[in-house]
Structure formats: C-alpha cells, structure tokens
Design a protein around this motif. Structure first.
Motif, PDB file in Angstrom:
ATOM      1  N   ASP A  48      -3.442  -9.415   3.839  1.00  0.00           N
ATOM      2  CA  ASP A  48      -3.452  -8.512   4.778  1.00  0.00           C
ATOM      3  C   ASP A  48      -4.849  -7.038   5.385  1.00  0.00           C
ATOM      4  N   LYS A  49      -5.349  -7.780   5.112  1.00  0.00           N
ATOM      5  CA  LYS A  49      -7.026  -6.624   5.782  1.00  0.00           C
ATOM      6  C   LYS A  49      -7.050  -7.924   7.207  1.00  0.00           C
ATOM      7  N   THR A  51      -6.475  -9.172  10.757  1.00  0.00           N
ATOM      8  CA  THR A  51      -6.086  -8.205  12.042  1.00  0.00           C
ATOM      9  C   THR A  51      -5.150  -9.040  12.595  1.00  0.00           C
ATOM     10  N   GLU A  52      -5.273 -10.807  12.098  1.00  0.00           N
ATOM     11  CA  GLU A  52      -3.902 -11.729  13.072  1.00  0.00           C
ATOM     12  C   GLU A  52      -2.605 -10.815  12.730  1.00  0.00           C
ATOM     13  N   PRO A  53      -1.704 -11.647  13.405  1.00  0.00           N
ATOM     14  CA  PRO A  53      -0.061 -11.716  12.673  1.00  0.00           C
ATOM     15  C   PRO A  53       0.630 -12.218  11.569  1.00  0.00           C
ATOM     16  N   CYS A  55      -2.031 -13.825   9.212  1.00  0.00           N
ATOM     17  CA  CYS A  55      -2.816 -12.813   8.577  1.00  0.00           C
ATOM     18  C   CYS A  55      -1.095 -12.367   7.567  1.00  0.00           C
ATOM     19  N   HIS A  56      -0.982 -11.225   8.222  1.00  0.00           N
ATOM     20  CA  HIS A  56       0.226 -10.672   7.765  1.00  0.00           C
ATOM     21  C   HIS A  56       1.577 -11.172   7.199  1.00  0.00           C
ATOM     22  N   ALA A  59       0.320 -12.500   4.302  1.00  0.00           N
ATOM     23  CA  ALA A  59       0.187 -11.676   3.317  1.00  0.00           C
ATOM     24  C   ALA A  59       1.558 -11.452   2.018  1.00  0.00           C
ATOM     25  N   VAL A  60       2.300 -11.121   3.401  1.00  0.00           N
ATOM     26  CA  VAL A  60       3.651 -10.731   3.014  1.00  0.00           C
ATOM     27  C   VAL A  60       4.700 -11.586   2.086  1.00  0.00           C
ATOM     28  N   LYS A 110       6.011  -4.004   2.308  1.00  0.00           N
ATOM     29  CA  LYS A 110       5.351  -4.942   3.644  1.00  0.00           C
ATOM     30  C   LYS A 110       6.253  -5.739   3.999  1.00  0.00           C
ATOM     31  N   SER A 111       6.997  -6.561   3.193  1.00  0.00           N
ATOM     32  CA  SER A 111       8.168  -7.119   4.385  1.00  0.00           C
ATOM     33  C   SER A 111       8.950  -6.258   4.988  1.00  0.00           C
ATOM     34  N   TYR A 114       6.251  -5.671   8.190  1.00  0.00           N
ATOM     35  CA  TYR A 114       6.462  -7.103   8.646  1.00  0.00           C
ATOM     36  C   TYR A 114       7.590  -7.844   8.438  1.00  0.00           C
TER      37      TYR A 114
END
Length: 170
Positions: A48-49, A51-53, A55-56, A59-60, A110-111, A114
């Motif tokens: 989650d750290k 910067t790209e979508p 990655c998020h 993470a989710v 987070k869900s 994102y």
C-alpha cells in the motif's frame, strides 16, 4: 509460516491414535493460519506504500485475504478447543489481539477506498505471493559444561541419613 507448515506436514504423517496428537495438530494449524493472516496483512501494508494503482489493488487483495484467513483461524481455534481434552478457547492477547481488531478494519476501509480500482483492474485481483524471508534468528551452538565432581556417586559424595525418633522441637 514455513516452520508451522513443516511442523504440520511432519506431524500429520505420525500416528495420532493415542495421546494428545490431534490437539497438537489442531494447535499448529490454528497458529499457522494466524501467522498467514498476519503475513498477508503486513505484506498489504508494504504494498500500500506504493504509488501505482496496481500496488493498491494488490494491497487490498492482501487485506481481504488476511481477513478471510483470520476467520478460518477462528474456526481452527474452535476446533482446537473442542479436540480431546476439551479446553476453553484461549483469550486473544498480544499481537494477535491487535490484529484481530485491525485486519477487518483495514480490509474494510481500504476496499472502500480502492474499490473502484478493483473494478477496473480485475486481472490483478489474484492474491500476490508472499516474499520468502530467511529466519532472522539463528540458534547459538551450545556445549554442555563438564559434570562437577561433587555429582560423582562413586567417590562418596553426600550421603542422606534417615530421620530417627520423635519430631524435634524448635
């Protein structure tokens, strides 16, 4: 997780018909699931750290997987408790108490945050692999000290004498 997995694998091959082997096996499975949930949660925090979508999204996926595995671990805890000999469910404490509160909270927030990325990038919704780390602690070599000569029974040592007569007055 690796060591819990190895322990579970080796113990599952043993004869569990006598003793408390089944309970030990349930305990290892429960702790393995807790460790796996924690691993996915912390891996999600790291991802989650980014910067790209992507990655998020990853993470989710990790947070949601950690939540699902955590509910499996609760079932494994119940299975452990009802295995012979039956025991009460142990209370949550320490890091797992914190994670049982934190994982569902973070997974939900987070869900929601994102969720639109999850819809757009359905191909990336596969659960990412966890990194493989070496064990950070290594046991030191240990050599037992020499036996003290006072323990040698053949040389006379200390002899015990039985108590005789009436109790002594103090």
């Amino acid at each position: 997780m690796i060591y819990f997995g190895q322990a579970y694998h080796f113990m599952s091959e043993l004869d569990m018909s006598n003793g408390h082997g089944k309970k030990h096996l349930c305990f290892i499975k429960w702790k393995f699931l807790e460790a796996k949930a924690a691993a996915y949660y912390y891996h999600g925090l790291i991802l989650d750290k980014g910067t790209e979508p992507a990655c998020h999204v990853s993470a989710v996926c990790c947070f949601l997987a950690a939540g699902g595995i955590l509910s499996e671990s609760k079932k494994a805890c119940l299975t452990f408790s009802i295995a012979d000999p039956v025991t009460r469910s142990p209370p949550l404490w320490g890091a797992m108490k914190h994670l049982h509160e934190k994982i569902p909270e973070v997974a939900s927030s987070k869900s929601q945050m994102y969720g639109y990325l999850l819809e757009e990038e359905k191909a990336l919704q596969a659960l990412p692999d966890l990194p493989d780390f070496d064990l950070s602690l290594a046991p030191d070599d240990f050599v037992l000290p020499e036996i003290d000569p006072a323990w040698d029974r053949n040389k006379g040592g200390i002899h015990s004498q039985p108590l005789k007569g009436a109790p002594q007055r103090f």
